[in-house]
Design an enzyme around this catalytic site. Structure first.
Site, short mmCIF file in Angstrom:
data_model
loop_
_atom_site.label_atom_id
_atom_site.label_comp_id
_atom_site.label_asym_id
_atom_site.label_seq_id
_atom_site.Cartn_x
_atom_site.Cartn_y
_atom_site.Cartn_z
N ASP A 220 -10.68 1.97 -3.24
CA ASP A 220 -11.23 1.69 -1.91
C ASP A 220 -12.75 1.68 -1.95
O ASP A 220 -13.40 1.33 -0.97
CB ASP A 220 -10.77 2.77 -0.91
CG ASP A 220 -9.39 2.45 -0.38
OD1 ASP A 220 -8.94 1.31 -0.52
OD2 ASP A 220 -8.75 3.38 0.17
N ASP B 91 0.83 -1.20 0.00
CA ASP B 91 0.00 0.00 0.00
C ASP B 91 0.86 1.25 0.00
O ASP B 91 2.07 1.21 0.29
CB ASP B 91 -0.89 -0.03 1.25
CG ASP B 91 -2.22 0.67 1.05
OD1 ASP B 91 -2.32 1.50 0.12
OD2 ASP B 91 -3.15 0.41 1.83
#
Ligand code: GLA
Length: 752
Positions: free
Chosen positions: A548, A478
């Protein structure tokens, strides 16, 4: 495929079965662009394509009647400032203070195949699959060498390009602009399509007609960004998904970028792509070289689907280095939206046990497993398992997960640090910041200075230690913030313009080390969802968390937009809980699954909270995906109906031999008494007869739609009107909003 060199004309024709790219040396010794597009016959002399002329108010190179103006010539690597007023590809600040360079052709080399660019993501091809041309130019006054690299591929309509600048003088110079690609097109009859958005709505296609002036997208965030993607399409106005000409330009790079089209007064379109020149300089000492990232150019005369399919195949075959490039991806469950930071080993194992019962193959532990990371305020940078949550560490948890019959995956965010962490306390100068000035925070975190090899080394050691002692099959990497106050405490003042690029080189070096040390691990890149979904990342991580935003309706747009530039096998997509965490929408599980199938597929919810009936659906979805993932992830993908245009969406994938296909058809909002509708399919074999079944989104309730020829399905189409369902139709379509159905096509030998 090959490169034809016409020595007398000093021209070069790169071609394969479908495309031609022709360039030649111009009278001033710089390189000119003659043609780029559909394959044309070779001829000795294509210089008539140059069309250079003197117009009123042109600045001329020679004033003896033989003069010409670079402003009116199409060029390969132009320079602003000497008779060309358009923005150039290269600018180099020399000791004198001048920025002007004048590179003159000296020679060329060719070689079979395509080598990797050291330290940068780049395509690679065997000798039989590609041929590379290296043009060598020099600026004798500035003592600089320029190498322009071009590779043409045998099987794909792709040319990759890059440039390399070497300082052959004794005095240092500063490269202030070095684009990877410049392409001067003879007209401006194009629609420009960019892929833009923000967090939670990444890569929406945005189209507008080119006009005189500059049109550009870029990033100055240090990552390729949620806002704009380093991929742009130029299509002819009449081109659509199924037919017509289009050019695609993709930068194989993950940092600051600029892609722009400058249309001049005479309708010439100059496309440039490369590192964003803003906040970029590269200090080049004696004998030092600067290599630009690689840019990819693709041409399609089979519409946008044709262009996308070329990119999908090209990335799988020539860019992605991982052993996973062509392997179907495991169905996984990720605990993020199930628990966020609120978990312990027992809770994780409970989710994992349910997942095994549903056929899920991998359990992924997301953020929060290390140091003091009980929220996003602390602990980033301290890559030691938190024993209070995981008594036996990652090693113990991964072994327990494997004992359940699943693989184990782990989340990391190597490039970041919370000020509240042991790493920051011991190395406060390891972050990107300007000493004496405020360092802005995003999500309570700072960016580590990956331009410093010792920082990368520290993170490599910490992470490889955890990986080595544990049973890890997958890593989600990430990157949850962009760069501000870009400055490295370790670099000299004249090198501060290098920090953005050095940072991403540091990221690539860590990727390279980790992927080489652990070649069987499947890497997934992520940046607050899809903030670094680019061809550079794909080189190391064959898949990326797409967004997301996991709402099925929003995901239709995000995944549809992403598919223009990136393969289905790279699109990280999960089924999450409802009401959806980002938008609060409630959609049927079957539709959430039917959208997520067209990606890597997984779950992001606590299965223990589902009813027995829902769990049965999860089992069915998982089994469906396992059966069809090879077809979905590696078939030819077609966009059929755009979710940006109405309340319907459809896409499909066809196996390479055309014998099997799967169509996903979705209704966003339902309407009363709708018109009749047909869904025309694509990519089938006209003369093959297909057995067609309709399934609900969860892969159940199979109903026959009969047997139909490929031409029938492609030209007449599937009857999808809701009025066709019910009593008279073969299939009672679900009523209501957010519904979906799948059509499965299998070719049969003969129509009975
Ligand atoms: C980012 C990712 C999410 C999740 C969180 C964890 O937002 O995109 O999937 O991993 O970070 O903090």
């Amino acid at each position: 495929m090959g490169i034809i060199v016409h020595e007398a004309q000093k021209s070069f024709h790169l071609y394969n079965g479908e495309i031609s790219y022709i360039l030649a040396v111009l009278p001033d010794g710089s390189m000119g662009q003659l043609y780029c597009g559909k394959r044309i016959h070779d001829r000795e002399d294509y210089s008539y394509f140059l069309e250079g002329c003197i117009r009123s108010h042109s600045a001329v190179i020679e004033d003896d009647g033989t003069g010409y103006s670079l402003e009116h010539l199409r060029q390969e690597y132009p320079v602003y400032g000497s008779s060309d007023y358009r923005l150039g590809a290269v600018e180099i600040l020399q000791g004198s203070g001048s920025r002007l360079v004048n590179f003159v052709y000296e020679g060329y080399t060719t070689e079979a195949g395509k080598r990797m660019l050291p330290g940068l993501p780049s395509a690679v091809a065997k000798e039989a699959d590609a041929e590379t041309l290296r043009l060598i130019l020099r600026d004798p006054a500035a003592l600089l060498k320029l190498e322009l690299l071009y590779t043409i591929f045998e099987k794909e309509n792709v040319i990759v390009r890059s440039a390399r600048i070497t300082n052959e003088g004794n005095e240092a110079v500063d490269v202030t602009r070095a684009m990877s690609l410049c392409l001067d097109l003879p007209d401006a009859e194009y629609d420009w399509i960019q892929f833009s958005g923000s967090w939670g709505r990444e890569r929406f296609p945005r189209l507008h007609r080119l006009e005189q002036g500059i049109c550009s997208v870029g990033s100055l965030r240090g990552n390729s960004s949620h806002q704009h993607n380093p991929f742009v399409i130029l299509k002819r106005p009449h081109t659509d998904e199924m037919q017509g000409e289009a050019l695609g330009i993709s930068l194989i790079y993950s940092g600051n970028f600029l892609i722009q089209a400058e249309v001049d007064t005479y309708g010439v379109t100059r496309m440039t792509a490369g590192i964003h020149p803003e906040w970029f300089t590269w200090h080049l000492g004696k004998s030092a070289s600067f290599q630009t990232p690689e840019a990819l150019l693709t041409f399609s005369n089979k519409g946008l689907n044709g262009l996308s399919q070329t990119l999908h195949r090209f990335y799988r075959d020539y860019l992605i280095r991982s052993s996973w490039a062509l392997r179907p991806r495991p169905v996984l469950i990720n605990n993020w939206e199930a628990t966020f930071f609120d978990f312990n080993e027992e809770k994780l194992l409970r989710i994992a046990k349910k997942a095994v019962e549903c056929g899920v193959e991998m359990f992924v532990l997301d953020d929060g497993w290390f140091g003091g990371r009980r929220s996003d305020c602390a602990g980033l940078g301290d890559w030691t398992p938190a024993r209070e949550l995981l008594p036996d560490g990652i090693k113990g948890l991964s072994e327990k997960i494997e004992a359940l019959g699943m693989r184990f995956g782990l989340w990391i965010e190597p490039e970041m640090v919370n000020p509240d962490s042991d790493l920051f306390r011991s190395h406060p100068d390891w972050i990107l910041h300007i000493p004496g000035r405020r360092a802005s925070l995003t999500r309570h975190q700072c960016v580590l200075d990956f331009s410093r090899p010792e920082v990368v080394e520290h993170i490599y050691r910490a992470l490889s230690g955890v990986i080595r002692e544990s049973r890890i099959s997958y890593i989600k990497w990430d990157m949850n913030r962009s760069i501000t106050e870009c400055f490295s405490a370790a670099l000299a003042p004249e090198r501060q313009g290098e920090v953005f690029h050095r940072y991403i080189l540091g990221v690539y070096s860590l990727y390279e080390r980790l992927t080489q040390a652990f070649p069987d691990i499947l890497f997934e890149s992520c940046a607050g969802g899809g903030g670094r979904f680019d061809a550079g990342m794909l080189c190391y991580a064959p898949q990326a968390w797409c967004s997301d935003n996991t709402d099925a309706v929003e995901r239709m747009k995000i995944q549809y937009g992403t598919s223009y530039g990136y393969p289905v096998s790279s699109i990280g997509s999960h089924v999450s809980a409802v009401p959806n965490d980002q938008v609060g929408r409630i959609t049927p599980l079957a539709t959430r699954a039917a959208v997520a199938y067209f990606g890597t597929f997984g779950y992001e919810l606590d299965l223990n909270l589902l009813t027995e009936e829902e769990l049965e659906e999860v089992r069915s979805c998982t089994a469906f995906m396992k059966e069809y993932r090879e077809l979905i992830q590696f078939g030819d993908f077609y966009r059929l109906v755009s979710p940006f245009e109405g309340d319907e969406m459809a896409w499909m994938t066809v196996s390479e031999d055309g014998s099997r296909a799967l169509v996903g058809h979705y209704r966003i909002l339902n309407h009363a008494n709708e018109p009749f509708t047909r869904l025309r399919l694509a990519g089938l074999k006209e003369d093959s007869c297909y057995e067609v079944s309709i399934l609900s989104g969860d892969g159940k309730n199979e109903v026959s739609y009969g047997k139909h020829f490929g031409d029938e399905l492609m030209h007449a189409g599937l009857v999808t009107s809701t009025v066709y369902s019910g009593k008279t139709g073969p299939y009672a379509r679900p009523s209501g909003d957010f519904t979906s159905e799948l059509y499965l096509l299998r070719s049969i030998d003969a129509y009975e």
